[in-house]
Structures are given as structure tokens and as C-alpha cells.
Design a protein around this motif. Structure first.
Motif, short mmCIF file in Angstrom:
data_model
loop_
_atom_site.label_atom_id
_atom_site.label_comp_id
_atom_site.label_asym_id
_atom_site.label_seq_id
_atom_site.Cartn_x
_atom_site.Cartn_y
_atom_site.Cartn_z
N ARG A 181 -10.85 -39.58 36.57
CA ARG A 181 -11.14 -38.17 36.32
C ARG A 181 -12.43 -38.00 35.54
O ARG A 181 -13.19 -37.06 35.78
N GLU A 182 -12.67 -38.92 34.62
CA GLU A 182 -13.93 -38.85 33.86
C GLU A 182 -15.15 -39.08 34.76
O GLU A 182 -16.26 -38.67 34.41
N GLY A 209 -15.36 -37.66 37.60
CA GLY A 209 -15.50 -36.43 38.36
C GLY A 209 -14.58 -36.34 39.57
O GLY A 209 -14.76 -35.49 40.43
N PHE A 210 -13.56 -37.23 39.62
CA PHE A 210 -12.63 -37.19 40.75
C PHE A 210 -11.19 -37.06 40.27
O PHE A 210 -10.93 -37.18 39.07
#
Ligand SMILES: Nc1ncnc2c1ncn2[C@@H]1O[C@H](COP(=O)(O)OP(=O)(O)OP(=O)(O)O)[C@@H](O)[C@H]1O
Ligand SMILES: [Mg+2]
Lengths: 137, 114
Positions: free
Chosen positions: A98-99, A101-102
Motif C-alpha cells: 500500500r505504501e 501506491g497499490f
């Protein structure tokens, strides 16, 4: 034309390289930009899924006058429930992913949206193979 | 909206692709989740984001989009610069938060995509 690229799990620096190269080739072949966008978005989502969720994989692209067939085969955990994975918003992405960008849970639905043909074969504990077909016209 | 005007509105600095400061853009999309950005069908938008890594630029590359506003004073890495230059992408950095940038630009007439 047949192309092949290797993808390493966890390698977010290189994620997207194969998609970028295929984009350049399709441009040179004068494929309609709107079609190129559909191809590379589907491919990029699938490429990032290998990086985010699997250990390693191979991308094969087969291009002829009529269209492109992409096969993305990975060694990884596989997908236990494909229908659930295809649901918009469903994601098991780690904090690290997530960090980067997903992890919106939009990738697989977006591939399906952009592809003319889309097939997932997966074996839990072994890996996943995606087949994506897009016609040029 | 003219990109040069946009840059001034957010007290921004154009760090690359400055040749595009004369361009205009009609829509904006603000997100830190790239798959959300990749659902956008149009190419006429500026990505407003706090995601300072190479994948935000890959996302613009795949989307055929050319403008990024990077908020909260995030630093542009050399890898990001390289990819932006290769794809002729304008990156503007702003010291303001994503919320503040979006608020200012929305009020100034930049349109939302959804
Ligand atoms: N190649 C794969 N190997 C194992 N699991 C996968 C693979 N691709 C997808 N999945 C599983 O399916 C879920 C949904 O995938 P999808 O691409 O839609 O979303 P995501 O990757 O989590 O987030 P996003 O794509 O929006 O960044 C993933 O969270 C993961 O659990
Ligand atoms: Mg995904």
C-alpha cells in the motif's frame, strides 16, 4: 512478434518496465493510442500484481496484425477465491504494498474492463496464470 | 486551467517538464492509490498525489497523462525525474497538503472527474 520479460516479486523499482517496453513497441507499430492505453493498463496491473502478490513470474506477449495476446505466469501463493479477488475493493495487499501506491482492490476488475478476453488459472500454493487478449480494431 | 497559473495557485515549483507550463488541463484526480488512477479513461487530467515514487510516474505513463502535482513538499527522486523526462511529464511540487491543493484548485475551476 514474440516477447518475453521476467518479473521479480517485491521489486517495485522495476515494476512496469515490461509494460513500458511493450507500450513503445505498440507505438512503433502505429496501433491506435486508445487501444495501446487499454493494453498497457491491463498489462501494468497484471505486472504489478506479480510484484505485489507473487514470488516471480514471466510475461509473454504475442503480437500480430490483429491484436496482442499476453500471458503472465507466476510462481506464488495462488488465489484461493477468484470471484472474491475479482470484486472491486477486495485486496489482501500488505502495508508495504500500500505504501507503494497499490492495494485498492481495483487491479483485476480493471484488467477485465480493458481486455477483450481475460482468463485466470490459479493453483493455491503454486501460482497464477493470467491470459489477456486485446484486438487492435 | 493553464498549468503555469495552477503552479502559482499552490505556491508550487515546476521540477521537470517545464516546457509544458503553457499547456492547459481541464480535470484533476487526487489519489495515492494508483489502480484507482488507472481506471480513468481520459488523458486530460492532472494527478494530485502524495505518492513520491516511480510507480506514480509509471501510472501516468500508462495513462498517457502528462501532469503531476506532488503535495506536502515530497521530494522527487532521481529515478522519478528520469522517468518524467523520458515521457515529457510535468511535475509540480507544492508545500501544501493534498487537501489544501485540491481545495484551492477546485475553487479556481479545475473540474473533478467523478
Ligand atoms: N498474481 C497473484 N498472485 C496471488 N494473489 C493475487 C494475484 N493477483 C491478485 N491476487 C489477489 O487478488 C486480490 C485482488 O487483486 P487486485 O489486483 O484486484 O487488487 P490489489 O492488487 O490488492 O490492489 P490494486 O490492484 O488495486 O493495487 C489481491 O489483493 C490478492 O489477494
Ligand atoms: Mg493489483
Amino acid at each position: 512478434m514474440n516477447l518475453e520479460y521476467k518479473v521479480e516479486g517485491g521489486d517495485f523499482t522495476s515494476a512496469g518496465l515490461a509494460s513500458s517496453q511493450i507500450k513503445k513497441i505498440l507505438k512503433q507499430l502505429n496501433v491506435d493510442p486508445a487501444v495501446i492505453k487499454r493494453v498497457v493498463i491491463a498489462l501494468y496491473e497484471a505486472e504489478v500484481n506479480i510484484v505485489a502478490h507473487a514470488y516471480r513470474g514471466v510475461i509473454k506477449a504475442q503480437i500480430d496484425g490483429g491484436g496482442i495476446n499476453l500471458t503472465l505466469e507466476d510462481e506464488g501463493p495462488g488465489i484461493p477465491d477468484v470471484e472474491m479477488a475479482m470484486t472491486p475493493g477486495f485486496s489482501t495487499a500488505s502495508k508495504a504494498v500500500r505504501e507503494m501506491g497499490f492495494g485498492a482492490g481495483m487491479g483485476l476488475p480493471n484488467i477485465s474492463e480493458n481486455a477483450d478476453d481475460f482468463k485466470i488459472d490459479t493453483i493455491v500454493g503454486q501460482g497464477t496464470t493470467l491470459r489477456i487478449g486485446i484486438k487492435f480494431r | 486551467m493553464n498549468l503555469g497559473d495552477l503552479c502559482n495557485l499552490v505556491e508550487g515549483t515546476a521540477v521537470c517538464g517545464t516546457g509544458r507550463l503553457g499547456d492547459s488541463v481541464e480535470y484533476a484526480f487526487a489519489s495515492d492509490l494508483m489502480s484507482d488512477v488507472l481506471t480513468i479513461k481520459s488523458t486530460d487530467f492532472i494527478l494530485i498525489t502524495g505518492l513520491a515514487n516511480i510507480q506514480s510516474l509509471r501510472t501516468l505513463e500508462m495513462s498517457d497523462a502528462s501532469y503531476m502535482l506532488l503535495c506536502r513538499g515530497k521530494e522527487v527522486t532521481p529515478e522519478m525525474l528520469e522517468l518524467a523526462e523520458e515521457n515529457d511529464i510535468l511535475i509540480i511540487t507544492s508545500p501544501y497538503s493534498l487537501f489544501r491543493c485540491a481545495g484551492i484548485l477546485f475553487s479556481a475551476g479545475l473540474k473533478p472527474l467523478y
